[in-house]
Design an enzyme around this catalytic site. Sequence first.
Site, PDB file in Angstrom:
ATOM      1  N   GLY A 131       2.785  -1.115   4.288  1.00  0.00           N
ATOM      2  CA  GLY A 131       2.766   0.312   3.953  1.00  0.00           C
ATOM      3  C   GLY A 131       4.173   0.821   3.700  1.00  0.00           C
ATOM      4  O   GLY A 131       4.749   0.626   2.629  1.00  0.00           O
TER       5      GLY A 131
ATOM      6  N   LYS B 146       0.183   4.254  -0.238  1.00  0.00           N
ATOM      7  CA  LYS B 146      -0.449   5.446   0.355  1.00  0.00           C
ATOM      8  C   LYS B 146      -0.201   6.656  -0.554  1.00  0.00           C
ATOM      9  O   LYS B 146      -0.128   6.476  -1.771  1.00  0.00           O
ATOM     10  CB  LYS B 146       0.051   5.654   1.784  1.00  0.00           C
ATOM     11  CG  LYS B 146      -0.086   4.369   2.613  1.00  0.00           C
ATOM     12  CD  LYS B 146       0.042   4.581   4.081  1.00  0.00           C
ATOM     13  CE  LYS B 146      -0.149   3.245   4.779  1.00  0.00           C
ATOM     14  NZ  LYS B 146      -0.164   3.346   6.224  1.00  0.00           N
TER      15      LYS B 146
ATOM     16  N   GLY C  46       2.321   2.335  10.769  1.00  0.00           N
ATOM     17  CA  GLY C  46       3.262   3.444  10.612  1.00  0.00           C
ATOM     18  C   GLY C  46       3.950   3.846  11.900  1.00  0.00           C
ATOM     19  O   GLY C  46       4.565   4.908  11.977  1.00  0.00           O
TER      20      GLY C  46
ATOM     21  N   SER D 183       3.323  -2.029  10.327  1.00  0.00           N
ATOM     22  CA  SER D 183       4.779  -2.064  10.525  1.00  0.00           C
ATOM     23  C   SER D 183       5.412  -3.401  10.141  1.00  0.00           C
ATOM     24  O   SER D 183       6.309  -3.891  10.822  1.00  0.00           O
ATOM     25  CB  SER D 183       5.137  -1.674  11.966  1.00  0.00           C
ATOM     26  OG  SER D 183       4.684  -0.362  12.250  1.00  0.00           O
TER      27      SER D 183
ATOM     28  N   GLU E 142      -5.522  -5.013  10.497  1.00  0.00           N
ATOM     29  CA  GLU E 142      -4.539  -3.957  10.716  1.00  0.00           C
ATOM     30  C   GLU E 142      -4.857  -3.215  12.016  1.00  0.00           C
ATOM     31  O   GLU E 142      -5.677  -2.282  12.006  1.00  0.00           O
ATOM     32  CB  GLU E 142      -4.565  -2.965   9.546  1.00  0.00           C
ATOM     33  CG  GLU E 142      -4.190  -3.585   8.223  1.00  0.00           C
ATOM     34  CD  GLU E 142      -3.557  -2.560   7.288  1.00  0.00           C
ATOM     35  OE1 GLU E 142      -2.466  -2.836   6.814  1.00  0.00           O
ATOM     36  OE2 GLU E 142      -4.149  -1.494   7.080  1.00  0.00           O
TER      37      GLU E 142
ATOM     38  N   ASN F 261       0.864  -1.174   0.000  1.00  0.00           N
ATOM     39  CA  ASN F 261       0.000   0.000   0.000  1.00  0.00           C
ATOM     40  C   ASN F 261       0.904   1.228   0.000  1.00  0.00           C
ATOM     41  O   ASN F 261       1.483   1.561   1.028  1.00  0.00           O
ATOM     42  CB  ASN F 261      -0.890  -0.044   1.255  1.00  0.00           C
ATOM     43  CG  ASN F 261      -1.701   1.221   1.441  1.00  0.00           C
ATOM     44  OD1 ASN F 261      -1.777   2.067   0.537  1.00  0.00           O
ATOM     45  ND2 ASN F 261      -2.320   1.364   2.604  1.00  0.00           N
TER      46      ASN F 261
ATOM     47  N   HIS G 131      -9.588   1.106   4.601  1.00  0.00           N
ATOM     48  CA  HIS G 131      -8.333   1.281   5.344  1.00  0.00           C
ATOM     49  C   HIS G 131      -8.588   2.199   6.543  1.00  0.00           C
ATOM     50  O   HIS G 131      -9.399   3.134   6.454  1.00  0.00           O
ATOM     51  CB  HIS G 131      -7.268   1.888   4.415  1.00  0.00           C
ATOM     52  CG  HIS G 131      -5.908   1.881   5.043  1.00  0.00           C
ATOM     53  ND1 HIS G 131      -5.517   2.838   5.938  1.00  0.00           N
ATOM     54  CD2 HIS G 131      -4.884   1.007   4.948  1.00  0.00           C
ATOM     55  CE1 HIS G 131      -4.287   2.558   6.356  1.00  0.00           C
ATOM     56  NE2 HIS G 131      -3.884   1.440   5.772  1.00  0.00           N
TER      57      HIS G 131
ATOM     58  N   GLU H  23      -6.997   4.592   7.693  1.00  0.00           N
ATOM     59  CA  GLU H  23      -6.791   6.025   7.415  1.00  0.00           C
ATOM     60  C   GLU H  23      -8.023   6.615   6.729  1.00  0.00           C
ATOM     61  O   GLU H  23      -8.377   7.771   6.948  1.00  0.00           O
ATOM     62  CB  GLU H  23      -5.513   6.217   6.576  1.00  0.00           C
ATOM     63  CG  GLU H  23      -4.278   6.075   7.448  1.00  0.00           C
ATOM     64  CD  GLU H  23      -3.051   5.506   6.750  1.00  0.00           C
ATOM     65  OE1 GLU H  23      -2.970   5.552   5.512  1.00  0.00           O
ATOM     66  OE2 GLU H  23      -2.161   4.999   7.477  1.00  0.00           O
TER      67      GLU H  23
HETATM   68  P1  PGA Z   1       2.685   0.355   7.651  1.00  0.00           P
HETATM   69  O1  PGA Z   1       1.226   0.534   7.005  1.00  0.00           O
HETATM   70  O2  PGA Z   1       3.270  -0.910   7.088  1.00  0.00           O
HETATM   71  O3  PGA Z   1       3.435   1.584   7.210  1.00  0.00           O
HETATM   72  O4  PGA Z   1       2.503   0.282   9.122  1.00  0.00           O
HETATM   73  C1  PGA Z   1       0.376  -0.564   6.781  1.00  0.00           C
HETATM   74  C2  PGA Z   1      -0.931  -0.102   6.199  1.00  0.00           C
HETATM   75  O5  PGA Z   1      -1.411   0.970   6.581  1.00  0.00           O
HETATM   76  O6  PGA Z   1      -1.522  -0.776   5.342  1.00  0.00           O
END
Ligand code: PGA
Length: 256
Positions: free
Chosen positions: A241, A11, A180, A220, A174, A9, A102, A104
Site C-alpha cells: 500500500g 488506494k 498502514g 506495512s 493481509e 495498491n 480488501h 478496507e
Molecule cells: P500498507 O497497505 O502497505 O500501507 O500497509 C497494504 C494494503 O492495504 O494492501
Amino acid sequence: MRTPFIAGNWKMNLNHNKAIKFIDDISYKFENKNNIKIAVCPPFTSLRSAGLVLEDEISKNPDMVIKLGAQNMHFEEKGAFTGEVSPEMLKALGVEYVIIGHSERRELFGETDELINKKLKAAFEHELKPILCVGEPLEIREEGKAQEYTLGQLKKDLNDIPESDLNDLTIAYEPIWAIGTGRTATPQDANEMCKAIRQEISKIYNDKCAQNLIIQYGGSVKPSNIKELMSMPDIDGALVGGASINVDDFLAIINY
Ligand code: PGA
C-alpha cells in the site's frame, strides 16, 4: 516454480496527473532484477491515463513489464448501479488484475464474503485476474483465532469456484492490524498463515493447485522488510500500500 508477484495498491491516492508522473518516473528508473511479475492498481479515475502511459513505455522498453490492476469492481455487467464500475469496463481499459475483498472494503464499505464471492466469479467470467484479500483483525489474533478466521473467509469467498479458475487467482494475506500501521507481521507469522492458506487450498481443490498458487503478504511492506518476507517458503510476493506510491520505495521493493 512460482513466479514472485508484487502489486502496488495505490488506494485513494494519485489522481490521473500524478499517476502519469508516477509511471513516467518509474519507467525512467525501471529495473526488474528478480524478473518478477509486477502490477500497479490505481484508483478508477487514474486507470486510463496510467494504462496509456504504461503502453507507451512498454513499446519503448519491452522489459518494462508493469501490469494494470483495479482496486474493486461490481459483479454485474451493466445497469442501474449508480457509482459502480463493471468488469467489462475494466477489461476495456486493459486492466488485467483486480483486488477483491480488501479489508478496507470489508470494514468501511460493508462487503461480505457472499458479495466477494460474487465479485470473484464475475472477475473470472470476464478473464480478469483477482487478487483476493483475506486476514484477521487484531482482537481475533489476540484470541488465538487468526487461522480459523482467515481460512473461514477463504472458504466462503471461494465457494463454488471451479478448479479451472485457480490459475488466475492470487491470494493476499493481509492481517488488518498490519495495514498502514507500520507494524508488520513477523516473517514467521506471515509465512505460517500463507502456509495454512496453501494447505486449505489443497483440501478444497488439490495439491497441484496449492503448489501453483501465488500467495502474497500485505501489511506495512517496505524496502527494509521485503527481503526477509520474500525469503519465506510460502510467501510468493507482496501487496504493497503506502510504499507503492513512492517510486524509489516501490522499485526497492521490486528489486528486494
Ligand atoms: P500498507 O497497505 O502497505 O500501507 O500497509 C497494504 C494494503 O492495504 O494492501
